[in-house]
Design a protein around this motif. Structure first.
Motif, PDB file in Angstrom:
ATOM      1  N   ARG A 190       5.792  24.593  73.976  1.00 42.47           N
ATOM      2  CA  ARG A 190       4.721  23.620  73.863  1.00 42.47           C
ATOM      3  C   ARG A 190       5.356  22.235  73.694  1.00 42.47           C
ATOM      4  NH1 ARG A 190      -0.465  25.844  71.886  1.00 42.47           N
ATOM      5  NH2 ARG A 190      -0.239  28.092  71.528  1.00 42.47           N
ATOM      6  N   GLU A 191       4.807  21.257  74.345  1.00 40.12           N
ATOM      7  CA  GLU A 191       5.372  19.907  74.285  1.00 40.12           C
ATOM      8  C   GLU A 191       5.482  19.408  72.853  1.00 40.12           C
ATOM      9  OE1 GLU A 191       4.420  15.446  76.163  1.00 40.12           O
ATOM     10  OE2 GLU A 191       3.011  17.109  76.420  1.00 40.12           O
ATOM     11  N   PRO A 193       0.892  29.891  80.340  1.00 35.58           N
ATOM     12  CA  PRO A 193      -0.314  29.179  79.931  1.00 35.58           C
ATOM     13  C   PRO A 193      -0.081  27.666  79.977  1.00 35.58           C
ATOM     14  CG  PRO A 193       0.181  30.968  78.404  1.00 35.58           C
ATOM     15  CD  PRO A 193       1.362  30.846  79.318  1.00 35.58           C
ATOM     16  N   SER A 194      -1.122  26.924  80.222  1.00 42.36           N
ATOM     17  CA  SER A 194      -0.985  25.468  80.383  1.00 42.36           C
ATOM     18  C   SER A 194      -0.434  24.796  79.130  1.00 42.36           C
ATOM     19  CB  SER A 194      -2.341  24.852  80.748  1.00 42.36           C
ATOM     20  OG  SER A 194      -3.312  25.135  79.739  1.00 42.36           O
ATOM     21  N   GLU A 195      -0.638  25.425  77.954  1.00 42.43           N
ATOM     22  CA  GLU A 195      -0.137  24.825  76.716  1.00 42.43           C
ATOM     23  C   GLU A 195       1.389  24.818  76.646  1.00 42.43           C
ATOM     24  OE1 GLU A 195      -3.833  27.277  75.445  1.00 42.43           O
ATOM     25  OE2 GLU A 195      -2.329  27.268  77.058  1.00 42.43           O
ATOM     26  N   THR A 196       2.031  25.770  77.298  1.00 44.15           N
ATOM     27  CA  THR A 196       3.488  25.853  77.287  1.00 44.15           C
ATOM     28  C   THR A 196       3.998  25.205  78.572  1.00 44.15           C
ATOM     29  OG1 THR A 196       3.220  28.112  78.132  1.00 44.15           O
ATOM     30  CG2 THR A 196       3.701  27.878  75.802  1.00 44.15           C
ATOM     31  N   ASN A 197       4.345  23.950  78.475  1.00 51.22           N
ATOM     32  CA  ASN A 197       4.546  23.140  79.685  1.00 51.22           C
ATOM     33  C   ASN A 197       5.875  22.400  79.753  1.00 51.22           C
ATOM     34  OD1 ASN A 197       4.076  21.290  77.656  1.00 51.22           O
ATOM     35  ND2 ASN A 197       2.278  20.357  78.585  1.00 51.22           N
ATOM     36  N   ASP A 211       4.427  29.693  70.934  1.00 52.00           N
ATOM     37  CA  ASP A 211       4.897  28.315  70.786  1.00 52.00           C
ATOM     38  C   ASP A 211       6.191  28.112  71.567  1.00 52.00           C
ATOM     39  OD1 ASP A 211       2.917  27.356  68.689  1.00 52.00           O
ATOM     40  OD2 ASP A 211       3.741  29.147  67.728  1.00 52.00           O
ATOM     41  N   VAL A 250      -0.847  32.913  72.992  1.00 51.30           N
ATOM     42  CA  VAL A 250      -0.043  31.875  73.622  1.00 51.30           C
ATOM     43  C   VAL A 250       1.091  31.528  72.668  1.00 51.30           C
ATOM     44  CG1 VAL A 250       0.013  29.535  74.562  1.00 51.30           C
ATOM     45  CG2 VAL A 250      -2.028  30.961  74.873  1.00 51.30           C
TER      46      VAL A 250
END
Length: 445
Positions: free
Chosen positions: A303-304, A118-122, A283, A281
């Motif tokens: 996640r950032e 997912p885009s949140e975990t980048n 962390d 999603v």
């Protein structure tokens, strides 16, 4: 479960007291191991097997006999895959060094891997093993939340480092669970009452654990689960059952860590990662050596925002984690997964195997529940009254080994057959697995 059933120290373990029953060559190797290796080492099977090479979904013993591998998830694209071997050799002949120098290989790998999430975990951080990845995830979670409490399932396995072993109750009663760790029952439909009740049941378990932490002055840090619940007995259904538990830990200020060491890299068939089946999603996501088809590479995707405080207050360095050779292996794995359509194969072959096991269950009463997702299976072996039967499970595992088909067992009582072959496993391979299982079930009935 019946109270008369003893919990094994290690499921499917060779007993050194039986060395005298082995042929001279095998006995000689066992005796050499006992002389030079540390005593905690264990081997599989009543009669250990000596492998000298492997290819695809087969391993070969010292006499040249082929064994069908229906157990090893680490060589996910097949043993000794030529594209992975070539990538390792080519990069090893050019450069292998640590990540404190600029190098394109680690960047190329991160850029290829992260779009599968997912885009949140980048953000990606690389290690050598799944144990290291889980250890790093614990450090990050503690720093981000300022909590120390972790929730895991009652027979979980997450690794062998000191910190992670304290969150791995499957290692046995002599490996103590951490004082800030709380154990919850797995998402077992039998415990929940029905498949439909699994999500609510597991959420209640997590909320109860959180409440107990608070009563003891412990701040929750994270819920950590293997998303196929392999050591607990393999629990995958119904899809979505994790969402309530994830919401509960986040309400308490903790994180959700998805351990994808066993479930990840296309094994689920329908998804690249186990957590994706549940619509959540994470962390933090941890991965292990399937990432490099067995070459030592593993990692954490985050996640950032979860990494920000850890980056300010600590630093991360791993001499071997993410070196160019490891990244070359990992890139080749992604290429093979894509080019050979191995996720699609996992789904199709998995469905074929499930149908075959269902047919076997109609003929053999010792097969109880069948739980699966893609190319990952857990089969309950039970007695005539439907109770867990670890003795028959052990006989089945060893009978399959004698027929040169490799599986093992799992679950808190050791009565769950654990089947997770390399992803190129074909319909023909599946039929060989089912035929051997049918024959051995008939022998031990």
């Amino acid at each position: 479960m019946t109270s008369s059933i003893s919990v094994p120290v290690m499921i499917n373990a060779f007993d050194a007291k039986d060395a005298g029953k082995l042929d001279a060559r095998t006995r000689g190797l066992v005796e050499r191991r006992q002389r030079v290796l540390g005593q905690p080492y264990r081997m599989f099977y009543e009669e250990p097997v000596h492998f000298v090479r492997a290819n695809g979904v087969h391993l070969y013993d010292a006499d040249g006999n082929a064994y069908l591998d229906a157990y090893n998830n680490v060589p996910c694209v097949g043993h000794c895959h030529p594209r992975v071997v070539e990538a390792i050799a080519e990069q090893a002949a050019r450069l292998s060094t640590h990540t404190r120098y600029l190098d394109e290989s680690i960047l190329a790998y991160a850029e290829r891997l992260l779009p599968y999430f997912p885009s949140e975990t980048n953000r990606l951080m690389l290690t050598c093993t799944g144990s290291e990845a889980n250890d790093l995830a614990l450090r990050v979670a503690r720093t981000h939340t300022e909590g120390t409490g972790f929730i895991v399932t009652s027979n979980a396995y997450h690794g062998i480092s000191h910190a992670v072993a304290a969150l791995s109750p499957s290692l046995g009663k002599h490996v103590p669970v951490g004082s800030d760790v709380r154990l919850v029952a797995p998402p077992d439909p039998a415990l929940a009452g029905s498949p439909e009740a699994v999500g609510a049941f597991f959420e209640r378990q997590v909320r109860t654990a959180i409440a107990d932490m608070r009563r003891h002055g412990i701040k929750p840090a994270a819920l950590l689960v293997d998303t196929i619940f392999s050591s607990d007995g393999v629990f995958a259904e119904p899809a979505g059952f994790l969402s309530g538990a994830v919401a509960a830990i986040r309400e308490a200020g903790g994180l959700f860590i998805a351990d994808e060491v066993q479930a990840g890299f296309a094994r689920m068939g329908s998804h690249m990662w186990g957590f994706q089946r549940h619509g959540v999603v994470p962390d933090l996501v941890t991965m292990g050596k399937p990432m490099g088809n067995g070459y030592p590479i593993a990692g954490v995707v985050a996640r950032e925002a979860v990494l920000e405080r850890f980056a300010r207050e600590a630093r991360y360095f791993n001499t071997f984690g993410g070196n160019p050779v490891a990244c070359a292996a990992a890139l080749a794995v992604l290429d093979v997964l894509r080019d050979d359509c191995l996720m699609e194969n996992a789904l199709a072959t998995g469905r074929h195997i499930k149908a075959g096991f269902a047919a076997l269950a109609d003929r053999h009463r010792s097969i109880g529940g069948i739980r699966d997702q893609g190319l990952f299976f857990g089969l309950d072996i039970v007695d005539d009254d439907g109770n867990p039967d670890p003795e028959s499970a052990g006989a089945l595992v060893n009978g399959m080994r004698q027929r040169r088909v490799l599986i093992s067992a799992s679950g808190p009582l050791g009565n769950v057959l654990k089947i997770r072959p390399p992803l190129p496993f074909s319909l023909e391979n599946a039929d060989e697995l089912l035929s051997a299982c049918d024959a051995v079930l008939g022998e031990i009935a």
